[in-house]
Write a protein that holds these residues in place. Structure first.
Motif, PDB file in Angstrom:
ATOM      1  N   THR A 123       1.314   4.128  -3.300  1.00  0.00           N
ATOM      2  CA  THR A 123       1.082   5.411  -2.963  1.00  0.00           C
ATOM      3  C   THR A 123       1.254   6.407  -4.274  1.00  0.00           C
ATOM      4  O   THR A 123       2.432   6.339  -4.542  1.00  0.00           O
ATOM      5  CB  THR A 123       1.448   6.061  -1.422  1.00  0.00           C
ATOM      6  OG1 THR A 123       0.820   5.225  -0.693  1.00  0.00           O
ATOM      7  CG2 THR A 123       0.971   7.520  -1.317  1.00  0.00           C
ATOM      8  N   SER A 180      -3.019   1.205  -7.004  1.00  0.00           N
ATOM      9  CA  SER A 180      -3.978   1.175  -5.934  1.00  0.00           C
ATOM     10  C   SER A 180      -5.234   0.670  -6.115  1.00  0.00           C
ATOM     11  O   SER A 180      -5.962  -0.104  -5.313  1.00  0.00           O
ATOM     12  CB  SER A 180      -3.994   2.564  -5.237  1.00  0.00           C
ATOM     13  OG  SER A 180      -2.644   3.054  -4.881  1.00  0.00           O
ATOM     14  N   ASP A 213      -7.109  -2.492  -4.508  1.00  0.00           N
ATOM     15  CA  ASP A 213      -8.425  -2.719  -3.801  1.00  0.00           C
ATOM     16  C   ASP A 213      -9.352  -3.490  -4.770  1.00  0.00           C
ATOM     17  O   ASP A 213     -10.061  -4.471  -3.994  1.00  0.00           O
ATOM     18  CB  ASP A 213      -8.880  -1.353  -4.147  1.00  0.00           C
ATOM     19  CG  ASP A 213      -8.191  -0.104  -3.254  1.00  0.00           C
ATOM     20  OD1 ASP A 213      -7.682  -0.821  -2.231  1.00  0.00           O
ATOM     21  OD2 ASP A 213      -8.611   0.890  -3.450  1.00  0.00           O
ATOM     22  N   GLY A 262       0.899  -1.282   0.183  1.00  0.00           N
ATOM     23  CA  GLY A 262      -0.049   0.008   0.145  1.00  0.00           C
ATOM     24  C   GLY A 262       0.802   1.378  -0.078  1.00  0.00           C
ATOM     25  O   GLY A 262       0.641   2.163  -0.729  1.00  0.00           O
TER      26      GLY A 262
END
Length: 128
Positions: A44, A50, A54, A40
């Protein structure tokens, strides 16, 4: 696909962690938490990566989602040797817990031959 990228992607997929957690106790959750924090943080500033993370965690049974995440991981592993070494060290740290090591080795073995595996409900003994 690089086996380390595929291994991490499968371990990060929410459903895989939930279902393998029943086999390895709390240690697999700790492993997943450490991997999630590292990945994670590295993702960034990269909205596409990202989103892939998810999406794989929301849809762990979809091999396309897990493979997409693995592709993003692979890109970062190839461009950032320190990141790759850190992730490998986290996986290597499971050697102290035989049950967690078994789960990680199973995932790694499948990744080395290019399989994406997700786990459904597990009852009783499991062997691969």
């Amino acid at each position: 696909m690089e086996p380390l990228a595929l291994t991490i992607a499968v371990l990060l997929a929410k459903g895989a962690v939930e279902h393998t957690g029943a086999l390895a106790g709390g240690a697999i959750y700790n492993l997943a938490g450490r991997l999630m924090a590292l990945v994670g943080k590295r993702f960034t500033g990269d909205p596409e990566a990202s989103r892939a993370l998810d999406s794989a965690r929301r849809n762990p049974g979809d091999p396309r989602e897990v493979t997409t995440l693995a592709s993003h991981l692979e890109r970062y592993l190839r461009s950032d040797g320190e990141f790759a070494e850190t992730l490998q060290d986290v996986l290597d740290s499971t050697k102290d817990d035989p049950e967690t090591q078994h789960v990680v080795m199973t995932v790694q073995d499948n990744a080395s031959i290019g399989k994406v595996a997700t786990f459904g409900t597990v009852k009783g003994d499991v062997s691969f």
